[in-house]
Design a protein around this motif. Sequence first.
Motif, PDB file in Angstrom:
ATOM      1  N   LYS A  58       5.556  39.677  52.834  1.00  0.00           N
ATOM      2  CA  LYS A  58       4.526  40.535  52.367  1.00  0.00           C
ATOM      3  C   LYS A  58       3.764  38.690  52.009  1.00  0.00           C
ATOM      4  CE  LYS A  58       7.018  40.227  48.422  1.00  0.00           C
ATOM      5  NZ  LYS A  58       8.556  38.995  49.314  1.00  0.00           N
ATOM      6  N   ASP A  59       5.094  37.504  51.932  1.00  0.00           N
ATOM      7  CA  ASP A  59       4.111  36.630  51.618  1.00  0.00           C
ATOM      8  C   ASP A  59       2.818  35.496  52.636  1.00  0.00           C
ATOM      9  OD1 ASP A  59       5.634  36.506  48.665  1.00  0.00           O
ATOM     10  OD2 ASP A  59       7.682  36.020  50.137  1.00  0.00           O
ATOM     11  N   HIS A 157       5.981  30.303  49.950  1.00  0.00           N
ATOM     12  CA  HIS A 157       6.864  30.698  48.984  1.00  0.00           C
ATOM     13  C   HIS A 157       6.200  31.031  47.454  1.00  0.00           C
ATOM     14  CE1 HIS A 157       8.692  27.377  52.167  1.00  0.00           C
ATOM     15  NE2 HIS A 157       9.688  28.185  51.813  1.00  0.00           N
ATOM     16  N   ASN A 158       6.686  31.679  47.314  1.00  0.00           N
ATOM     17  CA  ASN A 158       6.012  32.373  46.000  1.00  0.00           C
ATOM     18  C   ASN A 158       7.161  31.732  44.789  1.00  0.00           C
ATOM     19  OD1 ASN A 158       8.354  33.882  45.435  1.00  0.00           O
ATOM     20  ND2 ASN A 158       7.920  35.337  47.195  1.00  0.00           N
ATOM     21  N   ASP A 160       9.301  32.815  42.811  1.00  0.00           N
ATOM     22  CA  ASP A 160      10.070  33.655  42.664  1.00  0.00           C
ATOM     23  C   ASP A 160      11.127  32.828  43.678  1.00  0.00           C
ATOM     24  OD1 ASP A 160      11.026  36.481  41.145  1.00  0.00           O
ATOM     25  OD2 ASP A 160       9.247  36.152  41.600  1.00  0.00           O
ATOM     26  N   ASP A 161      10.461  32.084  45.237  1.00  0.00           N
ATOM     27  CA  ASP A 161      11.199  31.124  45.870  1.00  0.00           C
ATOM     28  C   ASP A 161      11.726  29.757  44.865  1.00  0.00           C
ATOM     29  OD1 ASP A 161      11.290  33.276  48.170  1.00  0.00           O
ATOM     30  OD2 ASP A 161       9.345  32.232  48.207  1.00  0.00           O
ATOM     31  N   GLU A 203       6.515  37.653  43.437  1.00  0.00           N
ATOM     32  CA  GLU A 203       6.987  38.155  44.266  1.00  0.00           C
ATOM     33  C   GLU A 203       6.625  40.183  44.469  1.00  0.00           C
ATOM     34  OE1 GLU A 203      11.490  37.286  47.483  1.00  0.00           O
ATOM     35  OE2 GLU A 203      11.033  37.853  45.545  1.00  0.00           O
ATOM     36  N   ARG A 204       7.162  40.149  42.938  1.00  0.00           N
ATOM     37  CA  ARG A 204       6.670  41.409  42.693  1.00  0.00           C
ATOM     38  C   ARG A 204       5.068  41.614  42.294  1.00  0.00           C
ATOM     39  NH1 ARG A 204       5.697  44.542  38.121  1.00  0.00           N
ATOM     40  NH2 ARG A 204       5.208  45.889  37.832  1.00  0.00           N
ATOM     41  N   ALA A 207       4.205  41.678  46.732  1.00  0.00           N
ATOM     42  CA  ALA A 207       3.843  43.116  47.406  1.00  0.00           C
ATOM     43  C   ALA A 207       3.414  43.824  47.227  1.00  0.00           C
ATOM     44  CB  ALA A 207       5.788  43.032  47.016  1.00  0.00           C
ATOM     45  N   HIS A 230      20.713  32.376  47.917  1.00  0.00           N
ATOM     46  CA  HIS A 230      19.322  32.020  47.312  1.00  0.00           C
ATOM     47  C   HIS A 230      18.868  34.000  46.622  1.00  0.00           C
ATOM     48  CE1 HIS A 230      15.497  31.028  48.180  1.00  0.00           C
ATOM     49  NE2 HIS A 230      14.387  31.898  48.099  1.00  0.00           N
ATOM     50  N   LYS A 234      18.322  34.453  42.632  1.00  0.00           N
ATOM     51  CA  LYS A 234      17.229  36.032  42.595  1.00  0.00           C
ATOM     52  C   LYS A 234      17.346  36.895  41.651  1.00  0.00           C
ATOM     53  CE  LYS A 234      13.722  34.290  46.400  1.00  0.00           C
ATOM     54  NZ  LYS A 234      13.180  35.020  47.453  1.00  0.00           N
TER      55      LYS A 234
ATOM     56  N   GLU B  32      11.204  44.412  37.592  1.00  0.00           N
ATOM     57  CA  GLU B  32      10.652  43.103  38.405  1.00  0.00           C
ATOM     58  C   GLU B  32      10.601  43.102  39.450  1.00  0.00           C
ATOM     59  OE1 GLU B  32       8.750  41.106  35.825  1.00  0.00           O
ATOM     60  OE2 GLU B  32       9.168  42.157  34.092  1.00  0.00           O
ATOM     61  N   VAL B  34      11.204  46.155  41.876  1.00  0.00           N
ATOM     62  CA  VAL B  34      10.120  46.749  42.359  1.00  0.00           C
ATOM     63  C   VAL B  34       8.931  47.289  42.400  1.00  0.00           C
ATOM     64  CG1 VAL B  34      12.708  47.861  42.715  1.00  0.00           C
ATOM     65  CG2 VAL B  34      11.401  48.855  40.766  1.00  0.00           C
ATOM     66  N   LEU B  35       8.225  47.950  43.583  1.00  0.00           N
ATOM     67  CA  LEU B  35       7.244  48.747  43.033  1.00  0.00           C
ATOM     68  C   LEU B  35       7.587  50.055  43.068  1.00  0.00           C
ATOM     69  CD1 LEU B  35       5.149  45.927  45.309  1.00  0.00           C
ATOM     70  CD2 LEU B  35       4.928  46.345  42.856  1.00  0.00           C
ATOM     71  N   VAL B  60      11.092  44.604  46.452  1.00  0.00           N
ATOM     72  CA  VAL B  60      10.237  43.162  46.734  1.00  0.00           C
ATOM     73  C   VAL B  60      10.871  41.783  46.887  1.00  0.00           C
ATOM     74  CG1 VAL B  60       7.916  44.178  45.511  1.00  0.00           C
ATOM     75  CG2 VAL B  60       9.446  42.479  44.114  1.00  0.00           C
ATOM     76  N   ILE B  61      12.210  41.711  46.657  1.00  0.00           N
ATOM     77  CA  ILE B  61      12.397  40.315  46.553  1.00  0.00           C
ATOM     78  C   ILE B  61      12.986  40.416  47.938  1.00  0.00           C
ATOM     79  CG2 ILE B  61      14.752  38.746  45.616  1.00  0.00           C
ATOM     80  CD1 ILE B  61      12.314  40.160  43.227  1.00  0.00           C
ATOM     81  N   GLY B  64      16.415  34.258  52.030  1.00  0.00           N
ATOM     82  CA  GLY B  64      16.087  33.562  53.109  1.00  0.00           C
ATOM     83  C   GLY B  64      15.738  32.301  52.702  1.00  0.00           C
ATOM     84  N   ARG B  66      12.151  30.821  53.502  1.00  0.00           N
ATOM     85  CA  ARG B  66      11.197  30.903  54.007  1.00  0.00           C
ATOM     86  C   ARG B  66      10.348  29.784  54.993  1.00  0.00           C
ATOM     87  NH1 ARG B  66       9.294  35.291  51.021  1.00  0.00           N
ATOM     88  NH2 ARG B  66      10.991  34.410  50.124  1.00  0.00           N
TER      89      ARG B  66
END
Lengths: 313, 66
Positions: A58-59, A157-158, A160-161, A203-204, A207, A230, A234, B32, B34-35, B60-61, B64, B66
């Motif tokens: 998604k990101d 990277h968002n 949350d990351d 992250e939400r 998405a 990781h 989160k 926080e 989920v959708l 949505v989490i 890893g 990235r």
Amino acid sequence: MKCRVCRGAALIDLRRHNANFCADHFVRFVQSQVGKAIHEFKMFDPEAKILVAVSGGKDSLAIWHILNELGYDADGLYIGLGITDYSDTSAVFARDFAVAHSLNLVEVDLDDTYGFNVPQGARAAKRVPCSACGMSKRHIFDRVALDGGYDVLVTGHNLDDEAAVLFGNTMHWQTDYLARQHPVLEAREGFPRKVKPLIRLDEREMAAYCVVVGIDYMLDECPMAAGNTHLRYKDALNLIESGSPGTKAAFVQKFLAQAAPIFADAAQESGVELAPCEHCGALTPSGLCAFCRLTARATGQPVELVPNPRLTS
Amino acid sequence: MKIELRNPTRTLELEGPMSVQRMLNKLDLNRETVLVISDGTLVPIDAMLADDATIEIRNVISGGDR
Ligand code: SF4
Ligand SMILES: [Zn+2]
Ligand SMILES: [Zn+2]
């Protein structure tokens, strides 16, 4: 629930902003947050030739979409990591997105180019998969960005990351990592400029952006990620966030404004000298870079035979 | 209500009508992370879900480096 801007029916609530948005105004909100980050951290200018690291998730698809919507010239880079079906499927999402939006996608396959995949690399180097994976991706990002003449590499990277990485680095007082944690890494000899324009978005929100604008992305998780630290960080941060909305953003933003410069100054005094890798030329503290050593081990070849191609489209 | 979840893929049944907030509480899910999606659109937290609704709860989490 009503949209903060137009008072129409809202479809998402963002508690940390104390705001609800309809579809249109949510899309504008997300795009304006990216615009703000690009501006605030002077990430790149309007004419920049941009390379976006695209995973099919998604990101990365969202930031590629947003940059395109904002009028930037951005190509994508997809790296085939050879992680079972996960890699095959994620490639399809990246390719389909590129075709649907008439964008240029550069593809590099780790196995075809260097003779090993992430699971093999992890086994040979006795490292966790994410470590072998991250090392390979960074090496290929750098090469493609430099060989292709791109001004900047964008990653997805968002917030949350960044919050999870900051949390981990703080828990272990990794002061050298804290010194380098910033949404902009300047170009240095051998390294392209790297930026994270999603630093203001969680992250939400990312998405939700994909759902609202209709981006199909890879929903399955990488099988190597399950249960990693990781993700645990989160989870912990989201537990705090649900009780005190805005905590994650404050953690990252105040770190960047108040603490990061202190760590960066301290690190400069004890800077490690880097020299070109004896085999591929990437800058490294020791004779051979970590990626060339990993490739040699994973393929069982002497390092002189490790491939060193130019990686341009 | 038919509720679809992923990772692992599974389907749950709950009796409606019920608000999104109440459904998430019942399933012990952090809002926080989920959708809630129905017919391809996001469903806000205060919406009522009908007994015959089909709903996707999307995590949505991602993990890893990235
Ligand atoms: S979760 Fe780890 S192994 Fe999987 S893609 Fe991300 S970094 Fe690579
Ligand atoms: Zn509106
Ligand atoms: Zn090297």
